[in-house]
Design an enzyme around this catalytic site. Sequence first.
Site, PDB file in Angstrom:
ATOM      1  N   ASP A   1      14.867  65.877 -10.031  1.00  0.00           N
ATOM      2  CA  ASP A   1      14.721  64.515 -10.525  1.00  0.00           C
ATOM      3  C   ASP A   1      14.481  63.603  -9.308  1.00  0.00           C
ATOM      4  O   ASP A   1      14.631  64.049  -8.159  1.00  0.00           O
ATOM      5  CB  ASP A   1      15.996  64.117 -11.274  1.00  0.00           C
TER       6      ASP A   1
ATOM      7  N   ASP B   1      14.958  59.422  -9.238  1.00  0.00           N
ATOM      8  CA  ASP B   1      15.873  58.284  -9.126  1.00  0.00           C
ATOM      9  C   ASP B   1      17.324  58.743  -9.180  1.00  0.00           C
ATOM     10  O   ASP B   1      17.758  59.383 -10.138  1.00  0.00           O
ATOM     11  CB  ASP B   1      15.615  57.282 -10.251  1.00  0.00           C
TER      12      ASP B   1
END
Length: 229
Positions: free
Chosen positions: A8, A10
């Site tokens: 991922d 953020d």
Amino acid sequence: MTTAILFDVDGTLVDTPAAMTTVLRTVVAEHGRTAADDRLRATVGRPLAASLAGLLELPTDHPAVVQAADRARELFTQTVIPSAPRLVFPGVPELLAALRERGHPLAVVTSKVRPSAIELLDAAGLLDAFDTLACHGMTERGKPYPDLALLAAAALDTPPADCVVVGDAVDDVRMANAAGMRPIGVSTGVATRAELVLAGARAVYAGPAALGPALLDEPTVRPFDLTPR
């Protein structure tokens, strides 16, 4: 088969949740609404239009939501992108370089749309570390459904069982489990360690620097039976 690592963005690679919370607060206020910071922060890492629709209490395809999403991306570019190199979590560049040196295929799986993901990763100096990007809108369904993770695995020519997903959010863990991949959490983003473990994370680490030794174990990361920290 060498294990592929799907990251991922953020809250996992780049410390953007606080800045994105500020952006969302501004956009919501411009539309005459207010929302508590914990509610705003909880939406970080999810598809932007859907998050804003919830915050504005409007349908996702409402013109005001479309306008708000465009405004949020504009503010993100203006206020966050210039700071991107400083927002990269300690140990991330070194971890990615070590994984590549050992031959691990690397992917990004994110709820950002592709142009936004490229913009952030490029500004942060991380874009070239990845073999492929799986971004919101590239599959019919996004997180927590398995589609984006499976798209990345196919692009890396790696079976799902030989993939590890690293993320900071419950949706990352749920996506990994739904895809038949091994979910590993980092507590640098929007979810707590307890939330990640409850969602099914095999282990939770304080950040990339702590995670590094586990992902760099030879010959692969399996089995992942480490005690969550």
